[in-house]
Design a protein around this motif. Structure first.
Motif, short mmCIF file in Angstrom:
data_model
loop_
_atom_site.label_atom_id
_atom_site.label_comp_id
_atom_site.label_asym_id
_atom_site.label_seq_id
_atom_site.Cartn_x
_atom_site.Cartn_y
_atom_site.Cartn_z
N SER A 35 0.82 -1.21 0.00
CA SER A 35 0.00 0.00 0.00
C SER A 35 0.85 1.25 0.00
N ARG A 36 0.28 2.33 -0.48
CA ARG A 36 0.98 3.61 -0.55
C ARG A 36 1.46 4.07 0.82
N GLN A 39 4.41 1.88 2.09
CA GLN A 39 5.61 2.12 1.28
C GLN A 39 6.25 3.46 1.61
N ARG A 40 5.45 4.43 2.06
CA ARG A 40 6.00 5.73 2.46
C ARG A 40 7.04 5.58 3.57
N GLU A 141 -5.49 3.69 1.16
CA GLU A 141 -5.39 2.32 0.65
C GLU A 141 -5.42 1.32 1.79
#
Length: 447
Positions: A35-36, A39-40, A141
């Protein structure tokens, strides 16, 4: 409530320097990793400014989050294999709790921002509240993935983070004085900083960990492994987390963000052509989407731009931070020490604004503490389980832990520009150098 607990056709693995392999067996876990919002975390350092002291400490909150998930997964496997409700009754582990536990473990730090704690202090953000917001906000997400598991499932995961989830075994696995979070970050931080004394016997701890009706306990024959963990935590705080140089860089960072904040309120056109993602925080009004745009790299890019700004303090602090020019420090016995105003005055006379070039920084932590009803706050103490099933609090059984329990560690330090104690060939600071150095060498600030 029906749970969509879809297993992967074949488990996925992530190679990891601490745990060898991270094993992913559920589709929802793999989806969350991709998911965004998760991943951040690759773009946010786990140890913030500590990498300016320990150059290997470049590891991310993403790697740590995977590590916490992996330790939690191993604990769930041990509990299912040895201590299920079916085997030992009401004190046992209900494996239907596995998925909510694993999701909470993976997501426990998803709300951290760039240079987490310093940023929080300046802009009044709260990483735990933002973690809950990311998990429960329909636009993320993470929420959409969790909501596919079951309606209301995101809120269940969030309640583990806020410690309101009814099953204390789940909560304490993620958040207690010896949990998967702390176990991973101690081992991971020790590995990447190269500090061997931060290690402990995780294999043995996982061998002796067990559930009981009120939470998590450890078999008493594994007490020495738990002692080892407590001592390792003590050493990491003293030698790594409270390192005076790392704190000196934290002070520079805090003053840099403070200066940007002050300048923006004097002239909100100052950052008209750059630093756009930071402006909502300078205004004091930001959305979750604003927050998710930020990471360490974004802030570092803005700091590079600020070096060219006309404001000399902003420019100089940005340069000092990026070029690793920490403030120097000396320990102080009290924030009310009568010599501190004298030192600040000397710094100002030498041409430095004391509001931005001096600071008092205190760092204290308890390596272990037990529940104290008179303090009026909940504390999850470490319980050892005797062979007859009775519990004994750790410091009652261990003289070593008893010596550390309730004893704060750390110090208070006064930070100032290195120029105040560094011989200046131009003689610009000579008078102040002599006066300032005499205060330090005479021990005027410390016991």
């Amino acid at each position: 409530m029906k749970i969509n607990n879809q297993a992967l056709p074949m488990e996925k693995v992530f190679r990891d320097p601490v745990h060898n392999y991270i094993h992913v067996q559920h589709q929802v876990i793999l989806d969350l990793i991709n998911s965004r919002e998760v991943q951040r975390l690759r773009r946010i350092k786990q140890l913030g400014t500590s990498s300016f002291t320990f150059h290997g400490a470049e590891h991310s909150r993403f790697a740590h989050s995977l590590g916490v998930y992996e330790i939690t997964r191993q604990i769930c496997d041990i509990f299912k294999r040895n201590y299920s409700i079916e085997k030992i009754g009401p004190d046992g582990w209900d494996d239907s709790q596995r998925l909510v536990t694993l999701c909470a473990a993976l997501l426990h730090d998803v709300g951290h921002g760039p240079y987490s704690h310093t940023f929080e202090h300046i802009f009044n953000t709260d990483h735990e509240a933002l973690t809950v917001a990311i998990i429960t906000s329909p636009e993320t997400e993470v929420f959409q993935i969790l909501n596919r598991v079951a309606e209301g499932f995101p809120e269940k995961v969030a309640s583990v983070i806020t410690k309101t989830y009814p099953n204390q075994q789940v909560v304490q696995m993620i958040s207690s004085q010896i949990d998967a979070d702390r176990m991973d970050y101690l081992l991971r931080d020790a590995y990447f900083t190269g500090t061997e004394y931060g290690t402990f016997d995780l294999t043995r701890i996982l061998r002796v960990i067990r559930p009981y009706r009120g939470g998590i306990a450890f078999s008493i024959n594994g007490m020495h492994a738990v002692e080892d963990y407590i001592v390792s935590r003590y050493q990491m705080y003293v030698q790594v987390y409270f390192h005076p140089v790392s704190r000196g860089m934290e002070v520079i960072l805090a003053h840099l963000l403070d200066r940007a904040h002050e300048l923006f309120h004097e002239d909100n056109q100052l950052f008209e052509y750059h630093s756009q993602f930071l402006k909502p925080f300078l205004k004091g009004k930001f959305t979750l989407e604003d927050y998710l745009r930020l990471d360490d790299g974004v802030l570092n890019t803005y700091f590079s731009q600020w070096i060219s700004e006309k404001d000399l303090i902003l420019s100089d602090l940005a340069r000092r931070f990026l070029d690793r020019k920490p403030l120097k420090s000396i320990t102080i016995d009290s924030v009310d020490n009568p010599n501190l105003p004298i030192m600040r005055d000397l710094v100002e006379k030498a041409g430095f604004n004391p509001n931005y070039y001096t600071a008092i920084n205190s760092s204290y932590d308890l390596p272990y503490d037990f529940y104290r009803p008179e303090q009026g706050r909940h504390r999850t103490q470490i319980e050892l389980m005797e062979k007859d099933g009775s519990l004994v609090e750790l410091s009652k059984a261990s003289q070593l832990v008893a010596a550390l329990a309730g004893q704060g560690q750390g110090d208070a330090r006064f930070y100032f520009p290195k120029e105040m104690i560094q011989k200046d060939p131009t003689n610009l600071f000579e008078d102040y150098y002599q006066a300032f150095s005499s205060h330090i060498h005479n021990g005027a600030l410390a016991k």
